[in-house]
Scaffold this motif. Sequence first.
Motif, short mmCIF file in Angstrom:
data_model
loop_
_atom_site.label_atom_id
_atom_site.label_comp_id
_atom_site.label_asym_id
_atom_site.label_seq_id
_atom_site.Cartn_x
_atom_site.Cartn_y
_atom_site.Cartn_z
N GLU A 219 41.39 43.79 39.11
CA GLU A 219 40.97 43.76 37.70
C GLU A 219 41.87 42.82 36.93
O GLU A 219 43.06 42.65 37.23
N LYS A 220 41.30 42.21 35.92
CA LYS A 220 42.04 41.29 35.06
C LYS A 220 41.33 41.20 33.71
O LYS A 220 40.12 40.92 33.66
N ASP A 221 42.09 41.49 32.67
CA ASP A 221 41.55 41.47 31.31
C ASP A 221 40.39 42.45 31.20
O ASP A 221 40.55 43.63 31.53
N ASP A 222 39.21 41.99 30.80
CA ASP A 222 38.07 42.88 30.60
C ASP A 222 37.06 42.79 31.73
O ASP A 222 35.89 43.13 31.55
N LYS A 223 37.50 42.34 32.89
CA LYS A 223 36.58 42.14 34.02
C LYS A 223 37.16 42.73 35.29
O LYS A 223 38.38 42.91 35.44
N VAL A 224 36.28 43.01 36.23
CA VAL A 224 36.64 43.45 37.58
C VAL A 224 36.07 42.44 38.55
O VAL A 224 34.89 42.06 38.45
N TYR A 225 36.90 41.99 39.49
CA TYR A 225 36.51 40.93 40.43
C TYR A 225 36.43 41.49 41.85
O TYR A 225 37.21 42.38 42.24
N PHE A 226 35.49 40.93 42.61
CA PHE A 226 35.28 41.33 44.00
C PHE A 226 35.25 40.09 44.88
O PHE A 226 34.59 39.10 44.54
#
Length: 741
Positions: A219-226
């Motif tokens: 996760e980073k800032d207001d997003k979740v990454y995959f």
Amino acid sequence: MFPTELLPLGSSLVATCTPNVGWCQTIAGGADGDANDGDRIEQFGDGSKEYHDFRLLLAEHDTMLIGARNHVLNVSMSTLELKASIEWTPEESHIDVCTKRQKSLTECQNYIRVLVKKAPDNLHMCGTNAFRPTCRSYTQSEDGSYQKTHHKDQSGVALCPFDPSHNTTAIYADGKLYSATVADFNSRDPLILESTGMIRTEQFDSKWLNEPNFVGSFEKDDKVYFLFRETAVENINCGKAVFSRIGRVCKQDMGGNILLYNTFTSFFKARLNCSIPGDFPFYFDEIQSSTEMGQGNYRPTYDSGDRGDMVYAVFNTPQNSIHGSAVCAFRYSDIIKTFEGRFKGQKSFWHNWLTVSWDDTPEPHPQLCSNQSRSLPDATLNFIKTHPLMNNAVPASGGAPLLLHTSFKAQFTKIAVDWQVHAADDRYYDVMFVGTDDGRVIKAINKGPTSLIETVVIEDIRVFENHSPITDLKVFRDKSKGIEKLIVISGENIVSVSLHRCYKQLTCRSCVELQDPYCVWGDGRCINAERGIQNIIEGWRSGWNTQCEDVTIYDEHKEANATSDKEVEEVKCSCPPAPSATVDPFSVEEDEDDGIVDVDVVIAPSERDNSVNEKGNNESGGPKVGRSSEETMEPVAVGASVETLVIAIVVSIVLSMLLGFLIGYKVAGCRTARGMDQSYMERTCSLQRGRNRLSSGEHPLYNPDHTGMPKQMNYVVNVKGKLNTGTVETKPITKSNKVYL
């Protein structure tokens, strides 16, 4: 590159040969306690193999939670001691149903694959549970034990995979659990799910997810990454191919109103470009694992503030291709820039994938997170549904891989990074530890001070003697206790090794040419410190003779064990002579079990000077690196002078030429005489027929016309009366028409 063989517990002092650099080195095992502290190996458990299929699920402070078969283990990272465990075995009825579905008894166990901490003392975990995904919650008491909070289990479908071999990833962010896995028994419905609002990716749409294999999330800032790899739908017209992706969703996404109801309105994905640049780039398309988001820089820097958010990842080539692996680094700023760019799409299934123009892109840009996703216009939602793919790929930092590796057998599996290690040259380095599928760990750095990538492979460590694939790596530090180590995990073993082995370098020169950010030459020995003599960028150079005194340090270990220098030299080791200049990057390793020679190629451009002096010894007077031919070969007794030998060779050559001429002349004469027995016509015709193997000379399509040759006529003789009259009449025969079917 200095490979080091680490021994299993309980082993004794042995000699290890490294053919590519021509040296012999003695290494002691860790269980007997006679090894230097820097080479001590700690191992989890007693080797009884009570636990299986380890998977690192959570690491926090001094604790790491390991998911295993029917167990969750709480292991101390500082001592590798078991603090507590949770046993979770499937019911017999579930195992019976699983085996009736043609699954093995091993598969029909409970493999814990999802574990998140919702509160400091609350664990939420999910397991395959005999192909019946199930979730539970536990609380941790003051004595460290875990207690189940609810008597009834919860369904783990869409949170945990059915098959234990299926890769999945999960993350708990802002009070929500995000999971990337499959939602059906046959793994035909892949998805990314936010479990609180039950918001997921589009179902059965290959444009969104096409046979993905998830490897990591953050996760980073207001997003979740995959991070995942999948079959590239945009490349289907050129053949089936697998591309690496990074996908993202917004944390406050609540789905659409009617269109994309309970479906992410912020899911977009982009390709990760890890390739060797050129006119025809060579791509490493299959991502295997990644690190967590960290503060680092792919190149050495003087300023500690010259670092940014980035992630390292391991990529492989396909299994049916040349076995190759690479490590690439990606800056978070480049990831953001890619998602702010243009989209890629196709008008219909009959059209190619092309870049979408800005005029056809809705405003504001769809990648922007919206607090009111359900109020988005239908035109924007329809564009999001049909255009989840970004046009540009996320470029690798430096424009190329930081580490390349090819081998007949081994490939990279996992990676861990020790971020921004401060070295003695006042630079900061990201130290990479890369695991392989044959039980090795490769330690490397990028020493290029500019955009040019110059990789140095510092060590190639054999961690597991049984060649077990490495499934997880974790760098652990406890400054209060002075502990720093690398934790290496395989399917059935957990061991920890030191981040460095500086003490093994007995001279200043060998310490400097190691180019290890952890090591410096100080106080008459090679130690782990931030101040001392070191030159990581250039390694050993002749100009360092004035700064680096090559004095062999006193080996206290050897004296403590009452082992004389003579006894150490008597350790039998067949090592080839060392090269006189640069270390050969090809490392040859022979398997003792089957006698097969495994050639591992580590492509790591480095300028390491391994020259030796005229006697084949290290110039420092330290341990011998290799022996020259003058030292190892006995003088050969010569029975004749050089002049006699030269005359004999010349005479032999002349006689051979003369004899060959006579034989050739004789053979040519025999062939000429044999050819004159045939008429000119027969020789010519046979030659023409021999030129075409497929023709007999009678086929109507093969009728050679020999210029200057008389045409042949067939005659028949009609005899009148008796034969003894001698009166004959000749008539030309008429040609018969032959018909070929």
